[in-house]
Design a protein around this motif. Structure first.
Motif, PDB file in Angstrom:
ATOM      1  N   ILE A 203      40.075 -29.802  16.107  1.00 40.62           N
ATOM      2  CA  ILE A 203      41.321 -30.162  15.420  1.00 40.62           C
ATOM      3  C   ILE A 203      41.089 -31.398  14.556  1.00 40.62           C
ATOM      4  O   ILE A 203      41.503 -31.465  13.407  1.00 40.62           O
TER       5      ILE A 203
ATOM      6  N   LEU B 238      38.810 -32.735   7.255  1.00 41.53           N
ATOM      7  CA  LEU B 238      38.618 -32.015   5.988  1.00 41.53           C
ATOM      8  C   LEU B 238      39.875 -32.117   5.129  1.00 41.53           C
ATOM      9  O   LEU B 238      39.803 -32.336   3.923  1.00 41.53           O
ATOM     10  N   LYS B 239      41.017 -31.973   5.775  1.00 44.52           N
ATOM     11  CA  LYS B 239      42.268 -31.994   5.008  1.00 44.52           C
ATOM     12  C   LYS B 239      42.571 -33.387   4.471  1.00 44.52           C
ATOM     13  O   LYS B 239      42.985 -33.542   3.323  1.00 44.52           O
TER      14      LYS B 239
ATOM     15  N   GLY C  45      40.525 -34.204   1.609  1.00 39.47           N
ATOM     16  CA  GLY C  45      41.025 -33.526   0.410  1.00 39.47           C
ATOM     17  C   GLY C  45      42.182 -34.304  -0.214  1.00 39.47           C
ATOM     18  O   GLY C  45      42.248 -34.474  -1.427  1.00 39.47           O
ATOM     19  N   ARG C  46      43.063 -34.817   0.644  1.00 39.94           N
ATOM     20  CA  ARG C  46      44.203 -35.581   0.129  1.00 39.94           C
ATOM     21  C   ARG C  46      43.732 -36.863  -0.532  1.00 39.94           C
ATOM     22  O   ARG C  46      44.242 -37.272  -1.572  1.00 39.94           O
TER      23      ARG C  46
ATOM     24  N   TYR D 191      49.807 -31.495   9.332  1.00 38.69           N
ATOM     25  CA  TYR D 191      48.823 -30.819   8.495  1.00 38.69           C
ATOM     26  C   TYR D 191      48.599 -29.374   8.939  1.00 38.69           C
ATOM     27  O   TYR D 191      47.576 -28.785   8.658  1.00 38.69           O
ATOM     28  N   ARG D 192      49.540 -28.839   9.642  1.00 41.86           N
ATOM     29  CA  ARG D 192      49.577 -27.419  10.010  1.00 41.86           C
ATOM     30  C   ARG D 192      48.307 -26.952  10.722  1.00 41.86           C
ATOM     31  O   ARG D 192      47.698 -25.965  10.365  1.00 41.86           O
TER      32      ARG D 192
ATOM     33  N   VAL E 183      39.184 -30.381  11.421  1.00 39.81           N
ATOM     34  CA  VAL E 183      40.015 -29.775  10.374  1.00 39.81           C
ATOM     35  C   VAL E 183      40.879 -30.856   9.726  1.00 39.81           C
ATOM     36  O   VAL E 183      41.042 -30.899   8.502  1.00 39.81           O
TER      37      VAL E 183
ATOM     38  N   ASN F 118      32.704 -29.902   2.754  1.00 43.90           N
ATOM     39  CA  ASN F 118      34.002 -29.327   3.080  1.00 43.90           C
ATOM     40  C   ASN F 118      33.934 -28.320   4.202  1.00 43.90           C
ATOM     41  O   ASN F 118      34.832 -27.499   4.329  1.00 43.90           O
ATOM     42  N   SER F 119      32.842 -28.336   4.982  1.00 44.33           N
ATOM     43  CA  SER F 119      32.800 -27.300   6.007  1.00 44.33           C
ATOM     44  C   SER F 119      32.373 -27.799   7.371  1.00 44.33           C
ATOM     45  O   SER F 119      31.666 -28.797   7.499  1.00 44.33           O
ATOM     46  N   LEU F 120      32.858 -27.053   8.351  1.00 44.25           N
ATOM     47  CA  LEU F 120      32.504 -27.307   9.747  1.00 44.25           C
ATOM     48  C   LEU F 120      31.664 -26.138  10.231  1.00 44.25           C
ATOM     49  O   LEU F 120      32.036 -24.988  10.013  1.00 44.25           O
TER      50      LEU F 120
END
Lengths: 645, 237
Positions: B212, B218-219, B222-223, B196-197, B215, B80-82
């Motif tokens: 971008i 990652l999002k 998660g979905r 995705y803000r 991120v 879950n990380s960059l």
């Protein structure tokens, strides 16, 4: 070389504390360049209590993270962090384990900041270190507060011994001196100090004459640091000579002595020199308490005062006392008791001054027995700040023929009294709910029919009056006249009165409490207070309204105070005790918050902006919304209000 | 033997795809990459443990035959990380015949600008392949970027990328399938980033876009996790 991504992260960091304290762009760019971006789906655990610290702390980029204290498997919310807030800084400052559980409350993006490379910056920026220390102290304190909330009974005891003014006075009484001999060892002195729980000890010679003083600070600086062994003699570390004062000296003189010598303790001897035996000791702290910050003295001075101007000064001193209590987290039940007694005494004084003026006008003594009714928050004994006055006057029934003259006397008396109160700082009621209004200066039987009217004609106006007048409390007479009114209300309730109670309960639902307070702070849509929160209408009034109707339904007339009403309800309805207890606590939180904000801004404290609240205040306020909502649902069920709406 | 040229080509390509031995005609750096990527990760590999590299390429245009790479940005991700520190960024000089203004206003790279330290195409590819290693490649409409990179590799006498590739646009479609009415730009990086803000401040620098996309990755992951309801494996994509 900084790339666009670290530059982008730098741009986000640079305006946020603690990063904003790093004035050097290059250093912060390096920090930014080493950030790890973490995505946390809702409900992911970021760290747990007892976990060893990781080499990073966190900044919320998007979303929200909640911090919980975990106690025997039970989680208690401590803090909630939103965008731009930093948490988990423990690894940065202490090699301690995590104390709390951190979990994402929303889909969250975190910047994990490497402690290495950041910790090195701390010595260069003192502001940065102190900010972080405060942040951490805050979260530790909130842990303590959470624990304290779990044991309310304990707090009550610790809070200066409950609502007895004399108790408070004794606690703040200057203490008997504790002394030891110059030939004693340091360890003996330290033991004596901790035994008596005092911050200083006087060193005396064989004839009990003071030769020196040892304070906590001496122990910390000279013994705890290892400069001196605790086996050495007290004379090794004592401060000498001591400043002596005679037994009869004013507070101001003591203060001057302390300031002149830059000391915190003075010693009292028989003749004020160190050639006579020790009789007492006064610390700066004792002095602060003596400086009029004593409610019993204040009340005595109110009784002695001769003018509204004097009363105003005394009321201002009461406000300083209030602020002191609030800052020391003294229990609200104690604070409201003290402030109510002070306010009552001021009202009585204003009536006395008015009676004197009536005499001077040649109108003589009151033509009938009367009582002054405090209404609204003062009637409930919850008024901490000087808000608008709400009052009424009741006098015993007199023959019809005398009525106009009697009423005229009391109207004049009331108009003097409200004027005095206004001069003291209790502004005239804009709605004219004052004893000087002919409508609210009535005989017992006229008041009785007025209350009957309110109970049977359920117009909005009746409801408004009910919410103010039903919390009446006599502050002048022997209580017999208000008691007649109370008896009348309850006899009226004997008749089918469900409609009246339902309308009252319905009024309590008028202002639904906000659900939450975080980020989407509920604001008033109307008028000038758009970006503010109406603490009174949205949180306090629903609770006071609900308490009133519950008390009326339970036929309980003796308790006016909202949180005491809930405490009584908890006893009467054990099945709902938990909710009532929560409502009582919530109400205390709200009173405290309102008074704190009001004092800070010098206004009524009614409207709050989220930005002026501390994190903890926001949290406590938010937590109070729950009981408000639950109390409203209870009313809705009990009075079957869903059919009425 | 001219008629057998096609057969030799076919053989060599078949041989190449099966062979675990590098072709000695390849540049040395590609041979190294080849040896470092013996096999693609299996479908059962948990996504949390899969080393990822997020890539974005800026080009002179969208024609894979004619247009050229201008810059490449790449970031590494795990779970879950960059890791921001762990990045690759390289710029190429604009080829002389491509110096029209067409793409300049998109990527903002002015031909021959002194703002960048330019690399030779070969240096760029060597560095990129070393950075990628055997990581799974993630990118937005990544097919195009991979094709541009493969063509550059081919020009340098090297073989193509051998990594598994995940397209965040495909992933977005799986999470929120388009109705027949939805326009294709619904899955553009700009649209998705907005949905995705993800702030768009650095769009159209390769590394900025890679970030971008990272991120977004990652999002979206998660979905998908929420949708699938169990720990994700590579095969889920």
């Amino acid at each position: 070389m900084p790339n666009q991504v670290s530059r982008r992260i730098y741009d986000f960091l640079k305006d946020l504390p603690p990063f904003s304290f790093v004035k050097e762009e290059g250093a912060l760019l390096q920090v930014a360049g080493r950030v790890e971006v973490q995505y946390q789906p809702i409900g992911s655990i970021i760290f747990r209590p007892g976990e060893p610290p990781r080499e990073r702390f966190f900044l919320v980029k998007e979303g929200a993270v909640e911090l919980f204290a975990v106690n025997e498997g039970e989680e208690r919310l401590i803090e909630r962090f939103g965008e731009g807030e930093v948490f988990g800084i423990r690894p940065l400052l202490a090699e301690d384990e995590y104390l709390f559980l951190a979990r994402s409350a929303e889909e969250t993006l975190l910047y994990a900041i490497n402690t290495e490379g950041f910790r090195e910056l701390l010595p260069n920026y003192p502001e940065l270190s102190s900010y972080l220390a405060t942040l951490m102290a805050g979260s530790t304190r909130s842990a303590l507060q959470v624990k304290a909330r779990q044991a309310p009974a304990l707090i009550e005891k610790e809070n200066l011994g409950g609502p007895d003014l004399l108790d408070l006075q004794t606690i703040h009484r200057a203490r008997e001196p504790i002394s030891c001999q110059a030939s004693d060892r340091i360890i003996t002195a330290a033991k004596l100090m901790s035994e008596h729980n005092i911050g200083s000890i006087i060193i005396v010679d064989k004839k009990e004459r003071p030769v020196g003083i040892i304070t906590d600070r001496d122990l910390r600086q000279k013994v705890a640091t290892g400069i001196k062994s605790n086996q050495e003699l007290v004379v090794e570390i004592m401060q000498s000579p001591v400043i002596c004062i005679p037994p009869s000296i004013t507070v101001a003189d003591v203060q001057i002595e302390m300031m002149r010598h830059k000391i915190n303790h003075v010693v009292q001897t028989e003749d004020g020199t160190d050639k006579t035996p020790l009789t007492g000791v006064i610390s700066k702290h004792d002095l602060l308490v003596k400086q009029g910050n004593n409610p019993a003295i204040l009340i005595r001075e109110i009784a002695r005062s001769q003018s509204a101007t004097e009363l105003r000064v005394l009321r201002e001193r009461a406000e300083r006392l209030l602020s002191l209590y609030l800052s020391r987290e003294v229990s609200i039940s104690f604070i409201t008791t003290v402030m109510t007694q002070i306010n009552d005494e001021i009202i009585r004084k204003c009536i006395k001054l008015s009676l004197a003026r009536m005499q001077a006008d040649g109108r003589g003594n009151p033509p009938a027995l009367f009582d002054w009714l405090a209404l609204g928050s003062q009637g409930r004994g919850e008024q901490l700040l000087r808000t608008d006055q709400d009052n009424a006057l009741i006098f015993e029934d007199v023959p019809e023929a005398r009525y106009p003259a009697v009423k005229d006397y009391f109207l004049q008396l009331s108009s003097y009294a409200t004027e005095f109160l206004n001069d003291v700082g209790f502004a005239y009621c804009p709605g004219d709910m004052m004893a000087s209004n002919p409508n609210w200066c009535l005989s017992v039987s006229k008041w009785q029919s007025q209350f009957s009217h309110w109970m049977h004609v359920n117009t909005p106006e009746s409801m408004l009056h009910t919410s103010i007048f039903f919390d009446f409390r006599g502050v002048w007479g022997d209580g017999s006249l208000p008691a007649k009114l109370t008896a009348h209300i309850f006899s009226n309730l004997e008749k089918p009165s469900q409609r009246f109670l339902s309308s009252l309960a319905l009024a309590a639902l008028d202002n639904p409490s906000p659900l939450t307070f975080f980020r989407n702070f509920v604001v008033e849509r109307s008028g000038e207070h758009k970006d503010q929160f109406d603490l009174k209408a949205r949180a306090m009034r629903p609770l006071t309204d609900a308490a009133r109707v519950l008390m009326l339904e339970a036929r309980q007339g003796s308790v006016n105070n909202t949180f005491r009403r809930y405490e009584l309800m908890a006893k009467l309805e054990p099945q709902n005790a938990e909710l009532y207890q929560a409502a009582a606590e919530a109400y205390e939180v709200l009173i405290r918050l309102r008074a704190t904000m009001g004092l800070r801004r010098n206004d009524s404290g009614r409207y709050l902006k989220p930005s002026e609240l501390s994190r903890m205040q926001r949290l406590l306020l938010r937590n109070s919304f729950g009981p408000v909502k639950e109390t409203q649902s209870l009313l809705e069920t009990r009075f079957q209000l869903n059919f009425l709406r | 033997m001219e008629g057998f040229e096609w057969l030799r080509k076919l053989r060599s390509s078949m041989g190449k795809s099966k062979a675990s031995e590098p072709d000695s005609t390849w540049p040395e750096w590609y041979q190294r990459y080849f040896r470092a990527t013996p096999n693609k990760p299996a479908d059962e590999v948990p996504l949390e443990e899969l080393p990822i590299v997020i890539i974005d390429a800026e080009t002179t245009g969208l024609d894979v035959k004619k247009d050229r790479l201008l810059s490449i940005g790449a970031l590494r991700a795990l779970g879950n990380s960059l890791q921001i520190a762990d990045h690759f960024e390289g710029y190429l000089p604009t080829p002389p015949d491509q110096q029209d203004a067409r793409a300049v206003h998109i990527h903002g790279i002015i031909p021959g600008s002194r703002r960048y330290d330019y690399l030779e195409e070969e240096e760029l590819m060597e560095g990129l392949l070393e950075f990628i290693g055997e990581r799974t490649i993630v990118g937005h409409h990544i097919g195009f970027d991979v094709e541009m990179i493969n063509r550059a590799l081919e020009r340098l006498g090297a073989g193509p990328l051998r990594n598994r590739v995940i397209d965040t646009a495909d992933l977005a479609k799986r999470i929120q399938p388009s109705g027949y009415w939805s326009p294709p730009e619904k899955y553009s990086l700009d649209t998705l980033a907005r949905r995705y803000r993800i702030p768009l401040s650095d769009r159209h620098t390769a590394l900025g876009d890679a970030y971008i996309t990272g991120v977004l990755w990652l999002k979206l992951k998660g979905r998908l996790l929420e949708k699938v309801g169990r720990d994700l494996v590579l095969g889920d994509l």
